[in-house]
Design an enzyme around this catalytic site. Structure first.
Site, PDB file in Angstrom:
ATOM      1  N   SER A   1     -15.164  -9.073  -3.318  1.00  0.00           N
ATOM      2  CA  SER A   1     -15.197 -10.524  -3.580  1.00  0.00           C
ATOM      3  C   SER A   1     -14.154 -11.263  -2.745  1.00  0.00           C
ATOM      4  O   SER A   1     -14.382 -12.406  -2.328  1.00  0.00           O
ATOM      5  CB  SER A   1     -15.033 -10.820  -5.071  1.00  0.00           C
ATOM      6  OG  SER A   1     -13.744 -10.512  -5.516  1.00  0.00           O
TER       7      SER A   1
ATOM      8  N   LYS B   1      -5.469  12.551   6.461  1.00  0.00           N
ATOM      9  CA  LYS B   1      -5.414  11.088   6.579  1.00  0.00           C
ATOM     10  C   LYS B   1      -5.229  10.701   8.043  1.00  0.00           C
ATOM     11  O   LYS B   1      -5.829   9.742   8.529  1.00  0.00           O
ATOM     12  CB  LYS B   1      -4.249  10.553   5.733  1.00  0.00           C
ATOM     13  CG  LYS B   1      -4.082   9.048   5.847  1.00  0.00           C
ATOM     14  CD  LYS B   1      -3.034   8.495   4.913  1.00  0.00           C
ATOM     15  CE  LYS B   1      -3.553   8.407   3.520  1.00  0.00           C
ATOM     16  NZ  LYS B   1      -3.023   7.270   2.763  1.00  0.00           N
TER      17      LYS B   1
ATOM     18  N   MET C   1      -8.430   0.959  -1.559  1.00  0.00           N
ATOM     19  CA  MET C   1      -7.695   1.725  -2.564  1.00  0.00           C
ATOM     20  C   MET C   1      -6.974   2.946  -1.979  1.00  0.00           C
ATOM     21  O   MET C   1      -6.958   4.011  -2.582  1.00  0.00           O
ATOM     22  CB  MET C   1      -8.652   2.159  -3.683  1.00  0.00           C
ATOM     23  CG  MET C   1      -9.350   1.001  -4.374  1.00  0.00           C
ATOM     24  SD  MET C   1      -8.177  -0.198  -5.066  1.00  0.00           S
ATOM     25  CE  MET C   1      -7.640   0.727  -6.496  1.00  0.00           C
ATOM     26  N   ARG C   2      -6.393   2.790  -0.809  1.00  0.00           N
ATOM     27  CA  ARG C   2      -5.633   3.886  -0.199  1.00  0.00           C
ATOM     28  C   ARG C   2      -4.336   3.353   0.381  1.00  0.00           C
ATOM     29  O   ARG C   2      -4.310   2.235   0.880  1.00  0.00           O
ATOM     30  CB  ARG C   2      -6.405   4.493   0.983  1.00  0.00           C
ATOM     31  CG  ARG C   2      -7.582   5.228   0.584  1.00  0.00           C
ATOM     32  CD  ARG C   2      -8.356   5.766   1.774  1.00  0.00           C
ATOM     33  NE  ARG C   2      -9.582   6.299   1.236  1.00  0.00           N
ATOM     34  CZ  ARG C   2      -9.667   7.471   0.628  1.00  0.00           C
ATOM     35  NH1 ARG C   2      -8.647   8.279   0.582  1.00  0.00           N
ATOM     36  NH2 ARG C   2     -10.800   7.854   0.096  1.00  0.00           N
ATOM     37  N   LEU C   3      -3.338   4.214   0.363  1.00  0.00           N
ATOM     38  CA  LEU C   3      -2.101   3.868   1.069  1.00  0.00           C
ATOM     39  C   LEU C   3      -2.350   3.989   2.571  1.00  0.00           C
ATOM     40  O   LEU C   3      -3.011   4.922   3.020  1.00  0.00           O
ATOM     41  CB  LEU C   3      -0.987   4.842   0.691  1.00  0.00           C
ATOM     42  CG  LEU C   3      -0.158   4.527  -0.540  1.00  0.00           C
ATOM     43  CD1 LEU C   3       0.908   5.601  -0.721  1.00  0.00           C
ATOM     44  CD2 LEU C   3       0.494   3.157  -0.440  1.00  0.00           C
ATOM     45  N   ILE C   4      -1.825   3.045   3.320  1.00  0.00           N
ATOM     46  CA  ILE C   4      -1.938   3.117   4.778  1.00  0.00           C
ATOM     47  C   ILE C   4      -0.920   4.156   5.270  1.00  0.00           C
ATOM     48  O   ILE C   4       0.255   4.115   4.905  1.00  0.00           O
ATOM     49  CB  ILE C   4      -1.661   1.728   5.399  1.00  0.00           C
ATOM     50  CG1 ILE C   4      -2.685   0.693   4.886  1.00  0.00           C
ATOM     51  CG2 ILE C   4      -1.660   1.796   6.918  1.00  0.00           C
ATOM     52  CD1 ILE C   4      -4.124   0.954   5.268  1.00  0.00           C
TER      53      ILE C   4
ATOM     54  N   HIS D   1      -2.414  -8.350  -3.853  1.00  0.00           N
ATOM     55  CA  HIS D   1      -2.185  -7.550  -5.050  1.00  0.00           C
ATOM     56  C   HIS D   1      -2.186  -8.471  -6.274  1.00  0.00           C
ATOM     57  O   HIS D   1      -1.542  -9.525  -6.249  1.00  0.00           O
ATOM     58  CB  HIS D   1      -0.840  -6.805  -4.936  1.00  0.00           C
ATOM     59  CG  HIS D   1      -0.599  -5.889  -6.081  1.00  0.00           C
ATOM     60  ND1 HIS D   1      -1.228  -4.663  -6.184  1.00  0.00           N
ATOM     61  CD2 HIS D   1       0.150  -6.024  -7.204  1.00  0.00           C
ATOM     62  CE1 HIS D   1      -0.847  -4.078  -7.310  1.00  0.00           C
ATOM     63  NE2 HIS D   1      -0.019  -4.887  -7.954  1.00  0.00           N
TER      64      HIS D   1
HETATM   65  C1  GRF Z   1      -8.310  -7.511  -6.064  1.00  0.00           C
HETATM   66  O1  GRF Z   1      -7.899  -7.804  -7.366  1.00  0.00           O
HETATM   67  C2  GRF Z   1      -7.125  -7.269  -5.178  1.00  0.00           C
HETATM   68  O2  GRF Z   1      -5.999  -7.993  -5.567  1.00  0.00           O
HETATM   69  C3  GRF Z   1      -6.864  -5.793  -5.380  1.00  0.00           C
HETATM   70  O3  GRF Z   1      -8.140  -5.231  -5.493  1.00  0.00           O
HETATM   71  C4  GRF Z   1      -9.057  -6.188  -6.003  1.00  0.00           C
HETATM   72  C5  GRF Z   1     -10.235  -6.223  -5.063  1.00  0.00           C
HETATM   73  O4  GRF Z   1     -11.293  -6.975  -5.579  1.00  0.00           O
HETATM   74  N1  GRF Z   1      -6.063  -5.273  -4.294  1.00  0.00           N
HETATM   75  P1  GRF Z   1     -12.546  -7.305  -4.648  1.00  0.00           P
HETATM   76  O5  GRF Z   1     -13.114  -5.999  -4.138  1.00  0.00           O
HETATM   77  O6  GRF Z   1     -12.075  -8.188  -3.535  1.00  0.00           O
HETATM   78  O7  GRF Z   1     -13.528  -8.022  -5.541  1.00  0.00           O
END
Ligand code: GRF
Length: 195
Positions: free
Chosen positions: A13, A65, A90-93, A109
């Site tokens: 989103s 990685k 959802m990963r650390l760079i 975040h």
């Molecule tokens: C968001 O809340 C962002 O802050 C976090 O992950 C979520 C991603 O949501 N890092 P979307 O995939 O952009 O809907």
């Protein structure tokens, strides 16, 4: 015009809010690539709908990685990408990507960092009973949500707030704050490195 890649793992989103602002002329940037590590992610469909190329990979198919980040770098270079926008990746760079794009990677975040880093920041804040939480945009370094802060916006937790209503409020702020911060960054209106 800044040539960017967006990295996302889920719904996308925030990616969509960036694409929409570019389309409506309120953000000057060119999304050259979506990088996605989850084959079924909704973010990929959004990219396809917007005609944006996707580099999709599965981390477990690489030996390290470093190996998949090398491939990501190849894709980024081929697409002419100058700047990386993490949006729910959802990963650390790792050090490989950080070395190639250091100071040119930002993340969003859903808390007022340094409070509630890591996963489920909204749930952490809700369970912690805080009265104020919010959204942070920051540069990315090797830590978990520890890089230099660029922008923050507070969200009040009301008496009758539910986890779901808090999430909706935070997302609404994200969808406005991320494109607005990128706009300022690309116009060099906010503090930060030379891009
Ligand atoms: C968001 O809340 C962002 O802050 C976090 O992950 C979520 C991603 O949501 N890092 P979307 O995939 O952009 O809907």
């Amino acid at each position: 015009m800044k040539k960017i890649a967006v990295f996302a793992s889920g719904s996308g989103s925030n990616f969509q809010s960036i694409v929409d602002e570019i389309d409506s002329g309120t953000l000057e940037a060119d999304v050259r690539l979506l990088v996605c590590d989850r084959p079924g992610a909704r973010a990929k469909e959004r990219a396809e709908e917007a005609g944006i190329p996707v580099f999709s990979f599965r981390a477990k198919e690489y030996e390290s990685k470093e190996a998949f980040e090398r491939e990501i770098i190849r894709e980024l270079e081929e697409a002419g990408v100058e700047f990386i926008v993490l949006a729910g990746y959802m990963r650390l760079i790792g050090p490989t990507l950080l070395e190639a794009f250091g100071g040119r990677i930002v993340n969003i975040h859903p808390s007022i960092l340094p409070a509630f880093p890591g996963k489920d920041a909204i749930g952490q804040a809700f369970d912690g009973g805080v009265k104020v939480t919010g959204v942070t945009i920051h540069y990315v370094d090797a830590g978990m949500d520890t890089g230099e802060i660029i922008a923050q916006e507070a969200v009040t937790v009301e008496e009758d707030e539910t986890r779901e209503s808090l999430q909706r409020k935070i997302q609404a702020v994200e969808h406005r704050l991320y494109p607005a911060t990128l706009r300022d960054l690309f116009r060099k209106k906010v503090m930060g490195r030379s891009l």
